[in-house]
Design a protein around this motif. Structure first.
Motif, PDB file in Angstrom:
ATOM      1  N   MET A   1     -76.515  -8.249 -27.064  1.00  0.00           N
ATOM      2  CA  MET A   1     -75.418  -9.076 -26.561  1.00  0.00           C
ATOM      3  C   MET A   1     -74.138  -8.743 -27.328  1.00  0.00           C
ATOM      4  N   PRO A   2     -73.011  -8.533 -26.630  1.00  0.00           N
ATOM      5  CA  PRO A   2     -71.754  -8.256 -27.311  1.00  0.00           C
ATOM      6  C   PRO A   2     -71.297  -9.465 -28.120  1.00  0.00           C
ATOM      7  N   PRO A   3     -70.427  -9.241 -29.118  1.00  0.00           N
ATOM      8  CA  PRO A   3     -69.963 -10.362 -29.941  1.00  0.00           C
ATOM      9  C   PRO A   3     -69.273 -11.428 -29.088  1.00  0.00           C
ATOM     10  N   PHE A   4     -69.437 -12.683 -29.519  1.00  0.00           N
ATOM     11  CA  PHE A   4     -68.775 -13.785 -28.823  1.00  0.00           C
ATOM     12  C   PHE A   4     -67.268 -13.703 -29.031  1.00  0.00           C
ATOM     13  N   THR A   5     -66.527 -14.026 -27.995  1.00  0.00           N
ATOM     14  CA  THR A   5     -65.089 -14.229 -28.080  1.00  0.00           C
ATOM     15  C   THR A   5     -64.828 -15.716 -27.848  1.00  0.00           C
ATOM     16  N   PRO A   6     -63.626 -16.211 -28.160  1.00  0.00           N
ATOM     17  CA  PRO A   6     -63.342 -17.618 -27.871  1.00  0.00           C
ATOM     18  C   PRO A   6     -63.654 -17.996 -26.430  1.00  0.00           C
ATOM     19  N   ALA A   7     -63.335 -17.126 -25.504  1.00  0.00           N
ATOM     20  CA  ALA A   7     -63.576 -17.441 -24.092  1.00  0.00           C
ATOM     21  C   ALA A   7     -65.062 -17.508 -23.774  1.00  0.00           C
ATOM     22  N   THR A   8     -65.847 -16.593 -24.350  1.00  0.00           N
ATOM     23  CA  THR A   8     -67.283 -16.605 -24.045  1.00  0.00           C
ATOM     24  C   THR A   8     -67.993 -17.762 -24.741  1.00  0.00           C
ATOM     25  N   VAL A   9     -67.472 -18.189 -25.904  1.00  0.00           N
ATOM     26  CA  VAL A   9     -68.038 -19.374 -26.555  1.00  0.00           C
ATOM     27  C   VAL A   9     -67.818 -20.592 -25.667  1.00  0.00           C
ATOM     28  N   VAL A  10     -66.612 -20.765 -25.178  1.00  0.00           N
ATOM     29  CA  VAL A  10     -66.305 -21.883 -24.291  1.00  0.00           C
ATOM     30  C   VAL A  10     -67.195 -21.841 -23.058  1.00  0.00           C
ATOM     31  N   SER A  11     -67.346 -20.678 -22.466  1.00  0.00           N
ATOM     32  CA  SER A  11     -68.159 -20.543 -21.259  1.00  0.00           C
ATOM     33  C   SER A  11     -69.614 -20.914 -21.523  1.00  0.00           C
ATOM     34  N   ALA A  12     -70.148 -20.459 -22.666  1.00  0.00           N
ATOM     35  CA  ALA A  12     -71.540 -20.764 -23.001  1.00  0.00           C
ATOM     36  C   ALA A  12     -71.735 -22.255 -23.201  1.00  0.00           C
ATOM     37  N   LEU A  13     -70.802 -22.899 -23.881  1.00  0.00           N
ATOM     38  CA  LEU A  13     -70.918 -24.327 -24.127  1.00  0.00           C
ATOM     39  C   LEU A  13     -70.751 -25.122 -22.839  1.00  0.00           C
ATOM     40  N   ARG A  14     -69.818 -24.703 -22.018  1.00  0.00           N
ATOM     41  CA  ARG A  14     -69.606 -25.415 -20.765  1.00  0.00           C
ATOM     42  C   ARG A  14     -70.838 -25.297 -19.866  1.00  0.00           C
ATOM     43  N   ALA A  15     -71.439 -24.119 -19.835  1.00  0.00           N
ATOM     44  CA  ALA A  15     -72.640 -23.917 -19.017  1.00  0.00           C
ATOM     45  C   ALA A  15     -73.802 -24.768 -19.515  1.00  0.00           C
ATOM     46  N   ALA A  32     -67.747 -20.739 -38.398  1.00  0.00           N
ATOM     47  CA  ALA A  32     -68.588 -19.552 -38.548  1.00  0.00           C
ATOM     48  C   ALA A  32     -67.913 -18.509 -39.435  1.00  0.00           C
ATOM     49  N   ARG A  33     -68.692 -17.949 -40.357  1.00  0.00           N
ATOM     50  CA  ARG A  33     -68.127 -16.986 -41.303  1.00  0.00           C
ATOM     51  C   ARG A  33     -68.360 -15.545 -40.894  1.00  0.00           C
ATOM     52  N   THR A  34     -69.351 -15.308 -40.042  1.00  0.00           N
ATOM     53  CA  THR A  34     -69.666 -13.954 -39.592  1.00  0.00           C
ATOM     54  C   THR A  34     -70.005 -13.985 -38.109  1.00  0.00           C
ATOM     55  N   PRO A  35     -69.942 -12.850 -37.426  1.00  0.00           N
ATOM     56  CA  PRO A  35     -70.334 -12.815 -36.012  1.00  0.00           C
ATOM     57  C   PRO A  35     -71.779 -13.276 -35.796  1.00  0.00           C
ATOM     58  N   ASP A  36     -72.675 -12.912 -36.714  1.00  0.00           N
ATOM     59  CA  ASP A  36     -74.070 -13.339 -36.568  1.00  0.00           C
ATOM     60  C   ASP A  36     -74.195 -14.862 -36.707  1.00  0.00           C
ATOM     61  N   GLU A  37     -73.456 -15.424 -37.650  1.00  0.00           N
ATOM     62  CA  GLU A  37     -73.496 -16.875 -37.823  1.00  0.00           C
ATOM     63  C   GLU A  37     -72.915 -17.565 -36.592  1.00  0.00           C
ATOM     64  N   LEU A  38     -71.863 -17.001 -36.038  1.00  0.00           N
ATOM     65  CA  LEU A  38     -71.271 -17.554 -34.819  1.00  0.00           C
ATOM     66  C   LEU A  38     -72.288 -17.559 -33.687  1.00  0.00           C
ATOM     67  N   ALA A  39     -72.987 -16.465 -33.514  1.00  0.00           N
ATOM     68  CA  ALA A  39     -73.981 -16.382 -32.440  1.00  0.00           C
ATOM     69  C   ALA A  39     -75.085 -17.409 -32.644  1.00  0.00           C
ATOM     70  N   THR A  40     -75.529 -17.576 -33.887  1.00  0.00           N
ATOM     71  CA  THR A  40     -76.578 -18.549 -34.179  1.00  0.00           C
ATOM     72  C   THR A  40     -76.098 -19.967 -33.893  1.00  0.00           C
ATOM     73  N   MET A  41     -74.870 -20.262 -34.275  1.00  0.00           N
ATOM     74  CA  MET A  41     -74.336 -21.610 -34.064  1.00  0.00           C
ATOM     75  C   MET A  41     -74.191 -21.916 -32.575  1.00  0.00           C
ATOM     76  N   VAL A  42     -73.717 -20.935 -31.813  1.00  0.00           N
ATOM     77  CA  VAL A  42     -73.595 -21.142 -30.369  1.00  0.00           C
ATOM     78  C   VAL A  42     -74.968 -21.352 -29.749  1.00  0.00           C
ATOM     79  N   ASP A  43     -75.933 -20.534 -30.148  1.00  0.00           N
ATOM     80  CA  ASP A  43     -77.289 -20.673 -29.609  1.00  0.00           C
ATOM     81  C   ASP A  43     -77.870 -22.051 -29.921  1.00  0.00           C
ATOM     82  N   ARG A  44     -77.647 -22.546 -31.116  1.00  0.00           N
ATOM     83  CA  ARG A  44     -78.193 -23.846 -31.507  1.00  0.00           C
ATOM     84  C   ARG A  44     -77.531 -24.971 -30.719  1.00  0.00           C
TER      85      ARG A  44
END
Length: 258
Positions: A1-15, A32-44
């Motif tokens: 999966m490509p790194p999250f952007t602000p727009a894709t984070v919003v889309s994932a949360l809205r969905a 989030a301090r790193t891209p991996d941490e961001l992905a984990t936080m969004v997933d959670r």
């Protein structure tokens, strides 16, 4: 999966059904301090974990309060209880945060009072560990145990503010709570018994012997439970009144020791 952007984070949360997806995305991206941490936080968050557990903190009464998974998340409405305590006892020197959860109430009171002696107690060891972290900056003491049994005896008759954010959801209504609370917060912090007032009654019965003269007990409850709760306060010999916030949709029962 490509790194999250602000727009894709919003889309994932809205969905996932997050009503305030833009606001939540901003907080997650800032934390989030790193891209991996961001992905984990969004997933959670997408999986349904409360936002505060995802972030690791909650805003409460102007403070950033540490919150761990499995610990009750402090509600904004409970800021009203803090405000009522400060208005009633602005010079309190001893504060007890009973059923403390994260210790948010105790921390908020200590932050507003000058040189207060602060104690927090909860039956849940995970909550006590979390509270200990949040009240450390104020020299607070955290105790594990069932209500007053957790407190050191030298506090009897000395407590100026006794804040008890007890569980008050009736047992039969716990299943109606939002999934974030029902599935991710401890049942002991939610279930107040058949009519929601079991723990409140226990607190009120013992509170007078712990309060200093003029000290106050404050307990949050619902509008429909308030009259019965107030009767329990009065029976215990406390001078009782209700404080209501229509904005925050909450009621606080206040009892003052004679």
């Amino acid at each position: 999966m490509p790194p999250f952007t602000p727009a894709t984070v919003v889309s994932a949360l809205r969905a996932a059904g997050c009503v305030f997806a833009e606001d939540e995305a901003e907080l997650i991206l800032a934390t989030a301090r790193t891209p991996d941490e961001l992905a984990t936080m969004v997933d959670r968050r997408v999986a349904g974990l409360p936002l505060e557990h995802v972030l690791g903190w909650a805003r409460f009464h102007g403070l950033r309060v540490h919150v761990e998974p499995g610990v009750f998340v402090p509600r904004r409405r409970t800021e009203f209880l803090v405000d009522q305590a400060l208005a009633r006892s602005p010079h309190a020197s001893v504060v007890v945060d009973l059923c403390c959860g994260s210790g948010a109430v105790g921390a908020a009171l200590a932050a507003a009072l000058d040189g207060v002696e602060l104690h927090a107690a909860d039956v849940d060891p995970a909550a006590v560990r979390c509270a200990r972290r949040n009240i450390a900056a104020y020299g607070g003491h955290a105790h594990t145990g069932d209500l007053f049994e957790a407190l050191p005896g030298h506090l009897r008759g000395r407590v100026g503010i006794l804040a008890a954010n007890v569980p008050y959801v009736p047992t039969g209504e716990v299943g109606l709570l939002p999934a974030e609370a029902r599935e991710h917060e401890p049942l002991v912090a939610l279930d107040g018994g058949a009519d929601g007032l079991d723990v409140l009654r226990r607190v009120v019965t013992e509170a007078p012997e712990w309060l200093a003269p003029g000290g106050c007990l404050l307990v949050e409850t619902s509008e429909r439970q308030a009259a019965v709760a107030a009767e329990a306060f009065t029976r215990a010999g406390l001078i009782t009144r209700l404080a209501v916030s229509e904005e925050l949709y909450t009621t606080v029962v206040i009892g003052v020791s004679a």
